[in-house]
Design a protein around this motif. Structure first.
Motif, short mmCIF file in Angstrom:
data_model
loop_
_atom_site.label_atom_id
_atom_site.label_comp_id
_atom_site.label_asym_id
_atom_site.label_seq_id
_atom_site.Cartn_x
_atom_site.Cartn_y
_atom_site.Cartn_z
N ASP A 131 60.63 13.63 11.96
CA ASP A 131 60.89 12.19 12.02
C ASP A 131 62.13 11.90 12.85
OD1 ASP A 131 58.69 11.60 10.48
OD2 ASP A 131 59.80 11.44 8.60
N TYR A 132 63.15 12.73 12.71
CA TYR A 132 64.38 12.50 13.47
C TYR A 132 64.15 12.77 14.96
CZ TYR A 132 69.31 12.26 14.59
OH TYR A 132 70.52 11.88 15.13
N LEU A 133 63.32 13.76 15.28
CA LEU A 133 62.96 13.99 16.68
C LEU A 133 62.30 12.75 17.27
CD1 LEU A 133 61.49 17.62 16.65
CD2 LEU A 133 63.74 16.90 17.44
N ARG A 134 61.41 12.14 16.52
CA ARG A 134 60.76 10.92 17.00
C ARG A 134 61.78 9.80 17.19
NH1 ARG A 134 57.20 12.66 12.71
NH2 ARG A 134 55.41 13.78 13.62
N GLN A 135 62.76 9.75 16.32
CA GLN A 135 63.83 8.75 16.49
C GLN A 135 64.59 8.97 17.78
OE1 GLN A 135 66.46 8.09 13.08
NE2 GLN A 135 68.21 7.90 14.46
N LEU A 136 64.79 10.24 18.13
CA LEU A 136 65.46 10.58 19.40
C LEU A 136 64.53 10.47 20.58
CD1 LEU A 136 67.49 13.77 18.32
CD2 LEU A 136 68.35 11.44 18.58
N LYS A 137 63.25 10.13 20.32
CA LYS A 137 62.21 10.01 21.35
C LYS A 137 61.92 11.35 22.03
CE LYS A 137 62.87 5.15 22.25
NZ LYS A 137 62.99 4.09 23.27
N ILE A 138 62.04 12.42 21.27
CA ILE A 138 61.63 13.74 21.73
C ILE A 138 60.20 13.95 21.24
CG2 ILE A 138 62.03 16.22 21.49
CD1 ILE A 138 65.00 15.51 21.13
N PRO A 139 59.24 14.18 22.13
CA PRO A 139 57.84 14.29 21.72
C PRO A 139 57.65 15.33 20.62
CG PRO A 139 58.01 14.21 24.10
CD PRO A 139 59.41 14.35 23.58
N ALA A 140 56.99 14.91 19.56
CA ALA A 140 56.78 15.81 18.42
C ALA A 140 55.31 16.21 18.27
CB ALA A 140 57.28 15.15 17.14
N ASP A 141 54.45 15.74 19.17
CA ASP A 141 53.02 16.03 19.04
C ASP A 141 52.73 17.52 19.14
OD1 ASP A 141 52.67 13.35 18.82
OD2 ASP A 141 51.98 13.04 20.88
N LEU A 151 63.08 27.70 15.62
CA LEU A 151 63.31 28.65 16.71
C LEU A 151 62.76 28.14 18.04
CD1 LEU A 151 62.45 31.97 14.85
CD2 LEU A 151 64.60 30.72 14.95
N GLY A 152 62.37 26.85 18.07
CA GLY A 152 61.89 26.27 19.32
C GLY A 152 60.50 26.72 19.69
N SER A 153 59.60 26.82 18.71
CA SER A 153 58.24 27.28 19.00
C SER A 153 57.31 26.13 19.38
CB SER A 153 57.66 28.01 17.78
OG SER A 153 57.57 27.12 16.68
N GLY A 154 57.84 24.91 19.38
CA GLY A 154 57.05 23.78 19.88
C GLY A 154 56.99 23.82 21.38
N GLN A 155 56.54 22.74 22.00
CA GLN A 155 56.42 22.69 23.45
C GLN A 155 57.04 21.41 24.00
OE1 GLN A 155 52.22 23.25 24.38
NE2 GLN A 155 52.52 25.46 24.54
N LEU A 156 57.85 21.60 25.02
CA LEU A 156 58.47 20.49 25.74
C LEU A 156 58.46 20.80 27.22
CD1 LEU A 156 61.66 19.82 23.56
CD2 LEU A 156 59.62 18.38 23.65
N SER A 157 58.39 19.78 28.05
CA SER A 157 58.57 19.99 29.48
C SER A 157 60.06 20.07 29.77
CB SER A 157 57.94 18.85 30.28
OG SER A 157 58.71 17.67 30.14
N PRO A 158 60.45 20.71 30.87
CA PRO A 158 61.87 20.72 31.24
C PRO A 158 62.46 19.31 31.34
CG PRO A 158 60.71 22.38 32.50
CD PRO A 158 59.66 21.61 31.75
N MET A 159 61.68 18.34 31.81
CA MET A 159 62.19 16.97 31.88
C MET A 159 62.46 16.41 30.49
SD MET A 159 63.11 14.31 33.56
CE MET A 159 62.48 14.36 35.25
N GLU A 160 61.55 16.66 29.55
CA GLU A 160 61.73 16.16 28.19
C GLU A 160 62.96 16.77 27.54
OE1 GLU A 160 56.99 15.32 27.24
OE2 GLU A 160 57.91 17.26 26.75
N LEU A 161 63.18 18.07 27.79
CA LEU A 161 64.36 18.71 27.23
C LEU A 161 65.63 18.17 27.88
CD1 LEU A 161 65.20 20.91 25.20
CD2 LEU A 161 65.25 22.51 27.09
N ALA A 162 65.59 17.98 29.20
CA ALA A 162 66.76 17.45 29.90
C ALA A 162 67.09 16.05 29.40
CB ALA A 162 66.50 17.42 31.41
N ARG A 163 66.06 15.24 29.15
CA ARG A 163 66.31 13.90 28.63
C ARG A 163 66.95 13.96 27.23
NH1 ARG A 163 64.73 11.56 24.65
NH2 ARG A 163 65.23 9.35 24.41
N GLY A 164 66.47 14.89 26.39
CA GLY A 164 67.07 15.03 25.07
C GLY A 164 68.53 15.43 25.15
#
Length: 844
Positions: free
Chosen positions: A557-567, A577-590
């Protein structure tokens, strides 16, 4: 006498009858064709097909898209002598006739009668304007008559200078050049006002037959045509005899000059091109749009170079995979080396080369490199080339050139621009052995205050792969995810002083064949560890225990508040341990959200769009980081029917801007963001005190932790986090100061282990350092201001509690409400050994 009179009368009647018939026929043609003729006013509104040009924010050309090269100019910008050269070649009586040159038409008629076909056509410049803008190029009587009628209309409604300007901007002059300004660049790489008389005459000779009189394709015919025009200019009194002699004796100097792209930014250019096509359709390629991006040319070129250098360095560490081709001795003897290497393309800054000789005695090889020619490759540039076996296994180190290369090998090389010291005699150029990396990567740099993309590199070579890893690759972030987990914990009352036990832990799961036994990357366990130390040392076990305390759903829920994709985030403890998936752009934005103090960030690339006339069609809204006072002010504003600008990410991973319905208010708060046409208000997403504390923890990653290499920058304002996933399939580094946030990723497109010794600190961090060294150069230290509501308290580093008087301690940051309780008199009189505090976190 009477006979002569009768004959004269008959001839006169025949003449007047013929004239009448001609008038009737001409009038009939006019009445028949006139309704279908276009209005001359359209000429002033016609958009010349001008390519799309994309520039950096400091006005350096990044790319040009479109089949036709054209740079429209006004007649005032064209030298008089250039105008006279075209009139001498095409229409010497241009300023005298009324659009149709009777002498020219009579000449064309005589040619038709004598040869049976139309030869010169007798067209004036005005008739060519009519043909070029409105008519086909078919050589028929109907088209010619239309051309004449249109020319007469054009002459009545436009001035001679307007007609000449239209002509000189429209004509095709060969090699994709339309108009004289583009032709001057294509053939001579100069603006039109810097051309010599001979060069101007050469351009003037091209409209009649751009292929036949092209100085590149047919230099002999082009020279004859040029000198004829110069002679005409002399005969018409435009130039003197001396100028004629000088110009006709001038050599041909034309050469093909492609558009000079000033910044190596193909991935950025493709993002902009895609967005312009989305907005304007196929007209984006022809309507002369000029796009200014947010990227700085120096930063962008540095990002491209840093990523390539980092990927090449990784590739060299794992050995040489051998030549890309092999040419047999018979072919070597029968064909030129320069022809043989043409079959192999350039890749990024790498040049294909053919090995022609290997000399172990002199410790060098001789090669023929495409575009360079014969060159020497010293053995010192080959010593890295142990034979590649696997990512973890290489052959022995080479001891001589023949251990690496053989004559006939086709390889890639780097041109070595440095000159040897004490060089007394000219020698061949020097090159070094290289190979195209199989590994890929991305680098994204954002202005943390505005979201503007400062630089983006989506892979090693756009020509080799158009897949933009910066925006499209979804990868596991590994430990670079941990700052978001730690920020969640800080928001929930856990502090940097909270102690967790870094000890073995086992999880049983019915869905797994075996129990899950997570480990730290070192394979060791370190016992009770404060949260601050756990972050800068990247302790996995502590992160797992921390997530269990905070709660998986609470964290998502907090990730969604930060607008980091949680799907694409797992709903289990591996999330820590970071086993989800993010694009480099999404991580840079976070990371940019963390960098700027907890405000929302919407990355954007396009700063401004202008049309062919220089009128601004779009300006990126100003970004405002909106605090509580700002929120109150904006939400109290009245509604306004202007459209809103919203930043989204399309299915191709490109950043786009959409327009909200016109019945929405000028400013509104939605999902942490207030938007208006001219201003983008970015709302706070995280408690600024928690973010400030996280800043200090991530600065320790640089000072004492896994990011120590970044100390080479000599700055006190940077913070960051390394990341490495299981089996080293993805390696990361994300770092920032208060103004700029940059993330680098390295991995294979098809996830595979990078090698046992490859981590974020060894692959991604060097790329980040090479970029930030330039991006931060000259920038004053930028640290987040300390907000109210934070206290410094001296704590016992072993327990995380307040340190007793006389006890060794360290200072730690706390939000006021989360500060450890003061020491009571009873506790102060009790020794540390008798402390009966709850040690549940240490034990479990």
């Amino acid at each position: 006498m009477s006979h002569l009179l009768r004959t004269s009368r008959v001839l006169a009647w025949l003449f007047f009858t013929g004239l009448s018939v001609a008038i009737i026929v001409t009038s009939g043609f006019y009445l028949y064709l006139r309704p279908g003729l276009p209005a001359v006013e359209q000429l002033l509104d016609i958009k010349l097909q001008t390519p799309l040009r994309i520039y950096s924010k400091d006005s350096r050309l990044i790319a040009e898209f479109g089949e036709k090269r054209r740079a429209p100019i006004t007649i005032e910008q064209i030298p008089t002598i250039q105008l006279q050269a075209f009139m001498a070649a095409e229409d010497a009586r241009f300023y005298e006739h009324f659009g149709v040159d009777i002498k020219g038409l009579a000449r064309a008629a005589i040619e038709l009668i004598s040869t049976g076909s139309i030869q010169s056509g007798g067209s004036t410049i005005t008739m060519q304007v009519a043909k070029n803008y409105f008519l086909s190029r078919d050589r028929t009587f109907i088209r010619k008559f239309n051309e004449i009628l249109l020319a007469l209309q054009i002459e009545r409604e436009l001035t001679k200078n307007q007609i000449l300007e239209l002509y000189l901007n429209k004509i095709y002059l060969g090699n994709r050049a339309y108009g004289i300004a583009a032709a001057a660049q294509v053939y001579y790489d100069k603006p039109i006002n810097e051309l010599s008389l001979a060069q101007m005459a050469m351009l003037a000779g091209l409209p009649k037959a751009p292929s036949a009189f092209n100085p590149l394709a047919n230099p002999e015919r082009a020279l004859i045509r040029r000198n004829w025009i110069i002679g005409r200019m002399r005969d018409l009194g435009y130039i003197t005899e001396d100028a004629h002699e000088l110009a006709t004796s001038a050599p041909l100097t034309a050469s093909y000059n492609a558009t000079d792209v000033e910044v190596d930014a193909d991935y950025v250019a493709e993002m902009a091109r895609s967005e312009l096509v989305r907005r304007y359709g196929e007209g984006a390629y022809t309507d002369g749009y000029v796009v200014t991006l947010t990227v700085d040319s120096n930063n962008q070129q540095t990002a491209t170079n840093a990523l390539r250098a980092g990927l090449e360095a990784y590739d060299r560490r794992h050995g040489f995979r051998g030549p890309i081709g092999q040419i047999d001795q018979e072919t070597l003897d029968s064909q030129e080396a320069s022809d043989l290497v043409l079959n192999y393309p350039y890749v990024a800054s790498l040049t294909p080369a053919l090995v022609t000789e290997v000399n172990d005695e002199n410790l060098q090889a001789k090669v023929h490199a495409r575009g360079i020619g014969d060159a020497i490759m010293p053995f010192e540039t080959m010593t890295w080339a142990q034979r590649f076996k696997t990512e973890d296994l290489r052959g022995p180190s080479p001891e001589k050139p023949s251990d690496v290369l053989a004559a006939g090998d086709v390889i890639y090389v780097h041109y070595r621009s440095e000159e040897p010291e004490n060089r007394e005699t000219p020698t061949l150029p020097s090159v070094s052995l290289a190979q195209v990396p199989r590994v890929e990567g991305a680098l994204i740099s954002l202005n943390a205050q505005t979201g503007a993309i400062e630089a983006l590199a989506g892979g090693y070579s756009f020509r080799q792969s158009k897949y933009n890893r910066a925006t499209q690759a979804k990868r596991q972030p590994g430990s670079t995810f941990k700052p978001f987990l730690y920020l969640t914990a800080l928001e929930n009352g856990i502090t940097p002083a909270t102690v967790y036990n870094d000890a073995p832990i086992v999880f049983e799961d019915d869905e797994l064949e075996t129990a899950w036994r997570p480990q730290n990357s070192s394979g060791q366990f370190y016992g009770p560890t404060r949260l601050r130390e756990a972050l800068y040392r990247s302790r996995n076990i502590v992160s797992i225990r921390l997530l269990r305390d905070v709660g998986i759903e609470n964290t998502l829920d907090y990730l969604r508040q930060l607008k980091i994709p949680a799907d694409n985030m797992p709903e289990n403890l591996s999330l820590s341990l970071g086993s989800g998936q993010l694009s480099p752009m999404e991580l840079a934005r976070g990371f940019a959200v963390i960098a700027n103090g907890g405000f929302d960030v919407s990355p954007y690339l396009i700063e401004r769009i202008e049309d062919a006339n220089g009128d601004t069609l779009y300006n990126a809204p100003e970004t405002v980081l909106c605090d509580e006072a700002c929120i109150k002010q904006q939400t109290e504003q009245p509604e306004n029917p202007e459209p809103l600008i919203a930043i989204t990410e399309n299915t191709e991973g490109n950043l786009t801007e959409s327009t909200a319905p016109k019945d929405e208010p000028t400013a509104k708060e939605e999902g942490g963001k207030i938007e208006s046409p001219d201003t983008r208000y970015m709302m706070r997403l995280a408690d600024e005190r928690s973010v400030y504390i996280l800043h200090s923890m991530m600065q320790d990653v640089i000072r004492m932790g896994t990011g120590r290499r970044a100390l080479a920058l000599g700055r006190s304002d940077i913070a960051g986090k390394t990341g490495t996933t299981n089996e080293q399939k993805d390696t990361w580094f994300g770092g920032f100061n208060h103004k700029i946030a940059t993330t680098a990723w390295v991995g294979f497109d098809q996830p595979a282990p990078l090698g046992r010794r490859e981590f974020g600190a060894s692959t991604a961090l060097p790329i980040w350092i090479d970029y930030m060294k330039v991006a931060l150069d000259g920038m004053p230290a930028a640290t987040m201001p300390r907000p109210n509501g934070i206290v410094n308290i001296r704590i016992n580093p072993e327990t995380g509690k307040r340190a007793r008087p006389g006890e060794e301690g360290v200072f730690e940051l706390f939000r006021e409400e989360d500060a450890p309780a003061p020491i009571t008199a009873e506790e102060n009189s009790t020794s540390g050994n008798g402390d009966s505090e709850d040690l549940s976190r240490q034990i479990f």
